[in-house]
Design a protein around this motif. Structure first.
Motif, PDB file in Angstrom:
ATOM      1  N   GLN A 137      -5.943 -22.620   7.298  1.00  0.00           N
ATOM      2  CA  GLN A 137      -7.387 -22.476   7.134  1.00  0.00           C
ATOM      3  C   GLN A 137      -7.732 -21.762   5.831  1.00  0.00           C
ATOM      4  O   GLN A 137      -8.649 -22.137   5.114  1.00  0.00           O
ATOM      5  CB  GLN A 137      -7.987 -21.731   8.336  1.00  0.00           C
ATOM      6  N   GLU A 138      -6.920 -20.723   5.501  1.00  0.00           N
ATOM      7  CA  GLU A 138      -7.182 -19.994   4.254  1.00  0.00           C
ATOM      8  C   GLU A 138      -6.989 -20.900   3.056  1.00  0.00           C
ATOM      9  O   GLU A 138      -7.755 -20.869   2.092  1.00  0.00           O
ATOM     10  CB  GLU A 138      -6.237 -18.805   4.123  1.00  0.00           C
ATOM     11  N   VAL A 139      -5.924 -21.756   3.138  1.00  0.00           N
ATOM     12  CA  VAL A 139      -5.673 -22.677   2.025  1.00  0.00           C
ATOM     13  C   VAL A 139      -6.851 -23.645   1.902  1.00  0.00           C
ATOM     14  O   VAL A 139      -7.351 -23.909   0.803  1.00  0.00           O
ATOM     15  CB  VAL A 139      -4.351 -23.453   2.240  1.00  0.00           C
ATOM     16  N   LEU A 140      -7.337 -24.127   3.083  1.00  0.00           N
ATOM     17  CA  LEU A 140      -8.466 -25.057   3.049  1.00  0.00           C
ATOM     18  C   LEU A 140      -9.704 -24.386   2.456  1.00  0.00           C
ATOM     19  O   LEU A 140     -10.416 -24.966   1.645  1.00  0.00           O
ATOM     20  CB  LEU A 140      -8.789 -25.571   4.456  1.00  0.00           C
ATOM     21  N   ASP A 141      -9.923 -23.105   2.881  1.00  0.00           N
ATOM     22  CA  ASP A 141     -11.091 -22.383   2.351  1.00  0.00           C
ATOM     23  C   ASP A 141     -10.990 -22.229   0.842  1.00  0.00           C
ATOM     24  O   ASP A 141     -11.968 -22.417   0.113  1.00  0.00           O
ATOM     25  CB  ASP A 141     -11.202 -20.992   2.991  1.00  0.00           C
ATOM     26  N   LEU A 142      -9.753 -21.885   0.388  1.00  0.00           N
ATOM     27  CA  LEU A 142      -9.545 -21.710  -1.054  1.00  0.00           C
ATOM     28  C   LEU A 142      -9.780 -23.018  -1.800  1.00  0.00           C
ATOM     29  O   LEU A 142     -10.444 -23.062  -2.830  1.00  0.00           O
ATOM     30  CB  LEU A 142      -8.101 -21.273  -1.327  1.00  0.00           C
ATOM     31  N   THR A 143      -9.241 -24.113  -1.205  1.00  0.00           N
ATOM     32  CA  THR A 143      -9.397 -25.425  -1.836  1.00  0.00           C
ATOM     33  C   THR A 143     -10.877 -25.761  -1.944  1.00  0.00           C
ATOM     34  O   THR A 143     -11.334 -26.280  -2.961  1.00  0.00           O
ATOM     35  CB  THR A 143      -8.691 -26.509  -0.985  1.00  0.00           C
TER      36      THR A 143
END
Ligand SMILES: Nc1ncnc2c1ncn2[C@@H]1O[C@H](COP(=O)(O)OP(=O)(O)OP(=O)(O)O)[C@@H](O)[C@H]1O
Ligand SMILES: [Mg+2]
Length: 451
Positions: A101-107
């Motif tokens: 989820q954090e990676v998705l948020d960052l993306t």
């Protein structure tokens, strides 16, 4: 400092194994992401607790793995893995993980910022587009046609161009046409008026500066206009006002094709076409030592002199009709004609402010008209009568009083200065400066004289 505390301060999940594949360390973030606690895994072979872990393979093949997707017990995360070396010996391996989820948020954040950059880029490009092209130049006077022919040649050559001519003759119009007629027409056209910016600011405007180059500088440095106009055209208006210190810098750009931001160590290559304009006699400035001779010759590979309007009066009817048509279109006031008498008046005036003054006079007339034909009475006062000719002693008409005479002189002076300036705020500021009064005073006087 305690090694655990350092690992726990890191915002990524971390797991370390030794060369036998035994788990030596994990941090709090690793537990949060994977749900595995220290007591379940420390001191145990990694593959016993996490049979699908790839970190042990990293030990064997000594290669780095990046962005490996893992889903264990419903938890999703991405892992980077790398062997740990002591000299050329592998002594263990480390895996660094981030929740999906954090990676998705960052993306998502990166994607939004990319879109914002694109939007800003489009805005910058739009604000540095040249509006005019050769077809915008109205007139069939022989002198004007010859200059236009040279300008068309200049447009396809990569050399600097120097445009001279009185105020309002169309120097910027020609500069834009040359830019649009060249192979980099879609690239930025960046104009700068060398007389309008104080010397110390002009240098940073043109060349930009690095982070912290001087006190008061913007914190991320600044892009200079040479860089902004890279692959396009930098239009240096009123080049005669360029201070000598910057003249040598400009010469260097023309010779080397490189610029150096203020405070920068390295030079940067730029491919910026230079078009310069002036209403001064540059050769005179050279002889007075106010303009560098070498720069003068560099700039005038192509020199275009635009004749003043009073020397091409045959163009006035066509100019007047075309400009009137485009202005009435812009105001959506329907078709407008111009009477022969009004045309005669325009042809007999001496136009110190050239085409700009003609444009402004027509704009004024358009506001005054309540019929579809422009008559002399609609023109600005100094054109509506032949007053401007009466300012010679031969035809002097005494005013009714000194006060009335002074008022009239003030009105005429302001009218004349305004006619020589652009019709927008910048023009008003310029007029106020020329009259050495404040902008507010100028507006008050315009109101008083109904200008
Ligand atoms: N031949 C022409 N045909 C059509 N419009 C023209 C022509 N010459 C000038 N103009 C218009 O007149 C106005 C003044 O022109 P421009 O700004 O190019 O003059 P300039 O020589 O740069 O003046 P300044 O020296 O005051 O900066 C502009 O609106 C321009 O579009
Ligand atoms: Mg100009």
């Amino acid at each position: 400092m305690n090694g655990h505390a350092i690992l726990d301060a890191i915002q990524d999940g971390i797991l370390v194994i030794d060369k036998q594949g035994i788990v030596k360390k994990i941090n709090n973030e690793y537990t949060r992401i994977t749900g595995v606690c220290a007591q379940d895994i420390i001191g145990k072979p990694l593959l016993e607790v996490r049979p699908e872990a790839q970190l042990v393979s990293t030990l064997k093949d000594k290669s780095v793995r990046v962005g490996v997707y893992r889903k264990v017990n419903g938890r999703e995360y991405l892992v980077d893995m790398a062997p740990i070396f002591d000299g050329d010996q592998v002594v263990g391996a480390v895996s660094i993980c981030k929740g999906k989820q954090e990676v998705l948020d960052l993306t998502k954040t990166i994607e939004q910022q990319k879109q914002q950059i694109q939007w800003l880029q489009q805005k910058v490009e739009a604000s540095f587009q040249a509006a005019h092209h050769f077809e915008s130049i109205i007139g069939y006077n022989q002198g004007l046609k010859e200059v236009t022919a040279i300008a068309r040649k200049a447009a396809t050559a990569p050399f600097p161009v120097l445009i001279t001519g009185e105020s309002g003759t169309g120097k910027e119009l020609f500069a834009q046409a040359i830019h649009r007629g060249g192979k980099n027409a879609s690239q930025p056209f960046v104009p700068i008026n060398c007389a309008a910016i104080p010397t110390d600011l002009l240098e940073s405007e043109l060349f930009g500066y690095e982070t912290g180059a001087f006190t008061g500088a913007q914190k991320n440095g600044k892009l200079g206009l040479f860089e902004l106009a890279d692959n396009g055209t930098l239009f240096l208006d009123e080049i005669g006002e360029l201070p000598l210190s910057l003249q040598s810098k400009l010469l260097r750009v023309l010779q080397e094709g490189t610029i150096r931001r203020l405070g920068a160590l390295k030079e940067k290559r730029v491919c910026t076409r230079i078009i310069a304009a002036t209403n001064q006699n540059l050769a005179d400035l050279v002889s007075k030592g106010l303009f560098r001779e070498d720069l003068y010759y560099r700039l005038c590979v192509f020199q275009l002199h635009i004749p003043p309007l009073r020397e091409r009066k045959e163009d006035i009817p066509l100019l007047a009709k075309t400009l009137l048509a485009s202005q009435s279109d812009a105001k959506a006031v329907g078709q407008v004609n111009i009477s022969d008498e009004a045309l005669e008046r325009l042809k007999h005036y001496h136009w110190p402010g050239n085409v700009r003054e003609l444009k402004n006079a027509l704009q004024f007339a358009l506001c005054m008209m309540d019929e579809p034909v422009l008559h002399p009475s609609h023109l600005p006062p100094h054109l509506a009568t032949d007053q401007w000719q009466r300012s010679t002693p031969m035809s002097f008409t005494p005013p009714t009083s000194l006060k009335a005479g002074l008022e009239e002189a003030e009105r005429q002076l302001i009218t004349n200065v305004l006619a020589n300036c652009d019709n927008h705020l910048e023009g008003k500021k310029q007029a106020a400066k020329r009259l050495n009064i404040s902008l507010a005073t100028l507006y008050n006087k315009m109101k008083k004289h109904r200008l």
